[in-house]
Design a protein around this motif. Structure first.
Motif, PDB file in Angstrom:
ATOM      1  N   GLY A 127      61.565  35.336  35.703  1.00  0.00           N
ATOM      2  CA  GLY A 127      62.620  35.175  36.699  1.00  0.00           C
ATOM      3  C   GLY A 127      62.217  35.612  38.088  1.00  0.00           C
ATOM      4  O   GLY A 127      62.859  35.241  39.069  1.00  0.00           O
ATOM      5  N   THR A 128      61.171  36.424  38.211  1.00  0.00           N
ATOM      6  CA  THR A 128      60.639  36.841  39.506  1.00  0.00           C
ATOM      7  C   THR A 128      59.114  36.808  39.454  1.00  0.00           C
ATOM      8  O   THR A 128      58.516  36.930  38.375  1.00  0.00           O
ATOM      9  CB  THR A 128      61.087  38.269  39.887  1.00  0.00           C
ATOM     10  OG1 THR A 128      60.745  39.168  38.829  1.00  0.00           O
ATOM     11  CG2 THR A 128      62.575  38.322  40.157  1.00  0.00           C
ATOM     12  N   SER A 129      58.505  36.647  40.623  1.00  0.00           N
ATOM     13  CA  SER A 129      57.052  36.614  40.706  1.00  0.00           C
ATOM     14  C   SER A 129      56.625  37.392  41.947  1.00  0.00           C
ATOM     15  O   SER A 129      57.238  37.259  43.014  1.00  0.00           O
ATOM     16  CB  SER A 129      56.550  35.159  40.793  1.00  0.00           C
ATOM     17  OG  SER A 129      55.133  35.118  40.887  1.00  0.00           O
ATOM     18  N   TYR A 130      55.568  38.198  41.804  1.00  0.00           N
ATOM     19  CA  TYR A 130      55.098  39.035  42.904  1.00  0.00           C
ATOM     20  C   TYR A 130      53.627  38.752  43.178  1.00  0.00           C
ATOM     21  O   TYR A 130      52.826  38.572  42.251  1.00  0.00           O
ATOM     22  CB  TYR A 130      55.275  40.513  42.586  1.00  0.00           C
ATOM     23  CG  TYR A 130      56.717  40.949  42.516  1.00  0.00           C
ATOM     24  CD1 TYR A 130      57.384  41.403  43.653  1.00  0.00           C
ATOM     25  CD2 TYR A 130      57.421  40.884  41.315  1.00  0.00           C
ATOM     26  CE1 TYR A 130      58.710  41.798  43.594  1.00  0.00           C
ATOM     27  CE2 TYR A 130      58.751  41.278  41.247  1.00  0.00           C
ATOM     28  CZ  TYR A 130      59.380  41.731  42.386  1.00  0.00           C
ATOM     29  OH  TYR A 130      60.704  42.120  42.321  1.00  0.00           O
ATOM     30  N   CYS A 131      53.298  38.745  44.463  1.00  0.00           N
ATOM     31  CA  CYS A 131      51.919  38.488  44.884  1.00  0.00           C
ATOM     32  C   CYS A 131      51.543  39.508  45.957  1.00  0.00           C
ATOM     33  O   CYS A 131      52.246  39.642  46.969  1.00  0.00           O
ATOM     34  CB  CYS A 131      51.802  37.060  45.421  1.00  0.00           C
ATOM     35  SG  CYS A 131      50.136  36.618  45.973  1.00  0.00           S
ATOM     36  N   PHE A 132      50.449  40.226  45.735  1.00  0.00           N
ATOM     37  CA  PHE A 132      49.988  41.238  46.679  1.00  0.00           C
ATOM     38  C   PHE A 132      48.993  40.615  47.644  1.00  0.00           C
ATOM     39  O   PHE A 132      48.081  39.882  47.245  1.00  0.00           O
ATOM     40  CB  PHE A 132      49.331  42.398  45.931  1.00  0.00           C
ATOM     41  CG  PHE A 132      48.886  43.525  46.811  1.00  0.00           C
ATOM     42  CD1 PHE A 132      49.794  44.234  47.575  1.00  0.00           C
ATOM     43  CD2 PHE A 132      47.543  43.877  46.877  1.00  0.00           C
ATOM     44  CE1 PHE A 132      49.390  45.281  48.386  1.00  0.00           C
ATOM     45  CE2 PHE A 132      47.128  44.918  47.680  1.00  0.00           C
ATOM     46  CZ  PHE A 132      48.051  45.631  48.441  1.00  0.00           C
ATOM     47  N   VAL A 133      49.175  40.891  48.930  1.00  0.00           N
ATOM     48  CA  VAL A 133      48.322  40.323  49.979  1.00  0.00           C
ATOM     49  C   VAL A 133      47.238  41.334  50.327  1.00  0.00           C
ATOM     50  O   VAL A 133      47.524  42.378  50.918  1.00  0.00           O
ATOM     51  CB  VAL A 133      49.149  39.965  51.232  1.00  0.00           C
ATOM     52  CG1 VAL A 133      48.246  39.358  52.309  1.00  0.00           C
ATOM     53  CG2 VAL A 133      50.280  39.014  50.874  1.00  0.00           C
ATOM     54  N   GLN A 134      46.009  41.041  49.940  1.00  0.00           N
ATOM     55  CA  GLN A 134      44.879  41.915  50.240  1.00  0.00           C
ATOM     56  C   GLN A 134      44.174  41.414  51.494  1.00  0.00           C
ATOM     57  O   GLN A 134      43.590  40.335  51.506  1.00  0.00           O
ATOM     58  CB  GLN A 134      43.898  41.947  49.068  1.00  0.00           C
ATOM     59  CG  GLN A 134      44.407  42.687  47.853  1.00  0.00           C
ATOM     60  CD  GLN A 134      43.352  42.838  46.778  1.00  0.00           C
ATOM     61  OE1 GLN A 134      42.434  42.039  46.682  1.00  0.00           O
ATOM     62  NE2 GLN A 134      43.493  43.860  45.946  1.00  0.00           N
ATOM     63  N   ASP A 135      44.248  42.199  52.559  1.00  0.00           N
ATOM     64  CA  ASP A 135      43.663  41.820  53.839  1.00  0.00           C
ATOM     65  C   ASP A 135      42.701  42.914  54.285  1.00  0.00           C
ATOM     66  O   ASP A 135      43.110  44.046  54.566  1.00  0.00           O
ATOM     67  CB  ASP A 135      44.777  41.626  54.881  1.00  0.00           C
ATOM     68  CG  ASP A 135      44.230  41.187  56.229  1.00  0.00           C
ATOM     69  OD1 ASP A 135      43.039  40.823  56.295  1.00  0.00           O
ATOM     70  OD2 ASP A 135      45.000  41.206  57.218  1.00  0.00           O
ATOM     71  N   ASP A 136      41.407  42.570  54.343  1.00  0.00           N
ATOM     72  CA  ASP A 136      40.392  43.524  54.789  1.00  0.00           C
ATOM     73  C   ASP A 136      40.205  43.501  56.300  1.00  0.00           C
ATOM     74  O   ASP A 136      39.412  44.273  56.836  1.00  0.00           O
ATOM     75  CB  ASP A 136      39.045  43.226  54.106  1.00  0.00           C
ATOM     76  CG  ASP A 136      39.133  43.396  52.597  1.00  0.00           C
ATOM     77  OD1 ASP A 136      39.933  44.253  52.155  1.00  0.00           O
ATOM     78  OD2 ASP A 136      38.423  42.676  51.882  1.00  0.00           O
ATOM     79  N   GLY A 137      40.949  42.602  56.969  1.00  0.00           N
ATOM     80  CA  GLY A 137      40.884  42.531  58.419  1.00  0.00           C
ATOM     81  C   GLY A 137      39.612  41.874  58.927  1.00  0.00           C
ATOM     82  O   GLY A 137      38.808  41.321  58.169  1.00  0.00           O
ATOM     83  N   GLU A 138      39.437  41.912  60.234  1.00  0.00           N
ATOM     84  CA  GLU A 138      38.235  41.386  60.898  1.00  0.00           C
ATOM     85  C   GLU A 138      37.982  39.924  60.555  1.00  0.00           C
ATOM     86  O   GLU A 138      36.842  39.487  60.396  1.00  0.00           O
ATOM     87  CB  GLU A 138      37.004  42.236  60.534  1.00  0.00           C
ATOM     88  CG  GLU A 138      37.127  43.689  60.949  1.00  0.00           C
ATOM     89  CD  GLU A 138      35.911  44.500  60.578  1.00  0.00           C
ATOM     90  OE1 GLU A 138      34.981  43.917  59.963  1.00  0.00           O
ATOM     91  OE2 GLU A 138      35.873  45.694  60.892  1.00  0.00           O
ATOM     92  N   GLY A 139      39.052  39.154  60.423  1.00  0.00           N
ATOM     93  CA  GLY A 139      38.913  37.725  60.211  1.00  0.00           C
ATOM     94  C   GLY A 139      38.473  37.307  58.825  1.00  0.00           C
ATOM     95  O   GLY A 139      38.187  36.138  58.585  1.00  0.00           O
ATOM     96  N   SER A 140      38.390  38.248  57.901  1.00  0.00           N
ATOM     97  CA  SER A 140      37.975  37.914  56.539  1.00  0.00           C
ATOM     98  C   SER A 140      39.105  37.178  55.814  1.00  0.00           C
ATOM     99  O   SER A 140      40.274  37.318  56.165  1.00  0.00           O
ATOM    100  CB  SER A 140      37.618  39.187  55.771  1.00  0.00           C
ATOM    101  OG  SER A 140      38.742  40.044  55.690  1.00  0.00           O
ATOM    102  N   PRO A 141      38.762  36.371  54.800  1.00  0.00           N
ATOM    103  CA  PRO A 141      39.802  35.665  54.052  1.00  0.00           C
ATOM    104  C   PRO A 141      40.789  36.636  53.410  1.00  0.00           C
ATOM    105  O   PRO A 141      40.424  37.715  52.965  1.00  0.00           O
ATOM    106  CB  PRO A 141      39.008  34.894  52.983  1.00  0.00           C
ATOM    107  CG  PRO A 141      37.624  34.776  53.544  1.00  0.00           C
ATOM    108  CD  PRO A 141      37.410  36.029  54.333  1.00  0.00           C
TER     109      PRO A 141
END
Length: 330
Positions: A105-119
């Protein structure tokens, strides 16, 4: 028990052999494994796209004011195949969200951002134990039988993690779909619970029945089970993977196929709408004016076309093959 401000546990926690009452109250119900019919339905309903689609067909229309950030968010690269790569990424995103929504019924997604223009990596994590309270997003992490951070293999402690909502994408199942699946799944669970087979009904040899003949008529049970299954799935349109039955007409099957596909498109369009809003919110923390919208591309199956086909089918103005071909299109 520890209350900490930390990123979410991204992997399924391995429980103790006997989880506590507190753990069972929070996540126990969602950890129950679905039955046979429920598993089949979840697999079929989550297949929102045709596996045989041509790679030349564009499935999504993406509009954003920062294509470079969009490529970062969807972990794509800029080249002459960008449009198809974005299609693939969005398709993977939608299918993953759909599978989780249908189950939990719910879905969660964590946003991993290393910064400096990396994907930017989008990592889905279990929705079990996730709680929204007083405007905060919390994750209940049960006592773990293994703690990878401890070289001695000591048991991990129970935690309540306060999650940074600016780095989490949250998807919810549309209310009409949620009510429909809830009503259906209760009956499917009952059918699984009371499933009967020839093996479980074998008669024992006795003085009264020396030949061990079975006195229970399995055909009666099969007929009643089929009726219960099709009544339970009337609103969703699922056919139970029963491709052929002398008691069902092609007209009946096509009506249910249209209904099933329409429910899938409702879910698809809602997930795309939520994805656009969530990606806009996440992207705005990097680029304040960022916005993105995602929708099904022109030429893809639509609810309007399905409604038109259903009206033509009722008036006997369309062939069965035309309906099947349209419903199985990407």
């Amino acid at each position: 028990m520890k209350v900490i401000r930390r990123g979410p546990e991204l992997h399924q926690t391995r429980w103790e052999t006997q989880p506590s009452i507190l753990d069972r109250l929070v996540v126990g119900k969602k950890r129950e494994q679905p039955g046979f019919y429920r598993r089949m339905f979840d697999e079929d309903f989550s297949q929102l796209f045709n596996l045989r689609q041509s790679s030349n067909n564009k499935c999504f229309e993406v509009k954003s004011n920062d294509s470079a950030l969009t490529e970062r968010l969807l972990n794509s690269t800029s080249d002459r195949h960008t449009a198809h790569k974005l299609d693939d990424k969005i398709r993977d995103l939608v299918e993953t969200v759909a599978r989780t929504l249908i189950r939990f019924g719910t879905s969660y997604c964590f946003v991993q951002d290393d910064g400096e223009g990396s994907p930017i990596r989008l990592v889905f994590f279990p929705s079990t134990g996730m709680i929204t309270a007083f405007g905060a997003l919390l994750q209940w992490v049960p006592k773990d039988i293994e703690n990878p951070s401890n070289p001695n293999g000591a048991t991990g402690s129970r935690e309540i993690r306060i999650i940074d909502q600016s780095r989490v994408m949250r998807f919810v199942l549309p209310k009409p779909i949620e009510r429909m699946l809830s009503a259906q799944n209760r009956i499917l669970a009952a059918l699984d619970k009371h499933d009967l087979s020839t093996a479980t009904l074998q008669s024992q040899v006795s003085s009264a029945h020396a030949d061990g003949a079975m006195l229970f008529d399995m055909s009666v049970w099969e007929q009643q089970r089929e009726k219960a299954l099709f009544r339970a799935t009337r609103d969703t349109g699922w056919n139970g993977r029963d491709r052929g039955s002398p008691e069902r007409s092609d007209f009946f099957d096509c009506h249910r196929l249209i209904r099933f596909r329409r429910n899938q498109l409702i879910l698809r369009d809602d997930i795309l709408d939520q994805a656009g809003r969530e990606l806009t919110r996440i992207g705005a923390s990097i680029h304040p004016d960022y916005s993105i919208s995602i929708a099904a591309a022109n030429g893809q199956p639509s609810i309007t076309c399905l409604n038109s086909l259903e009206a033509k089918l009722s008036a006997e103005e369309v062939s069965f093959n035309e309906i099947i071909d349209y419903c199985l299109r990407c």
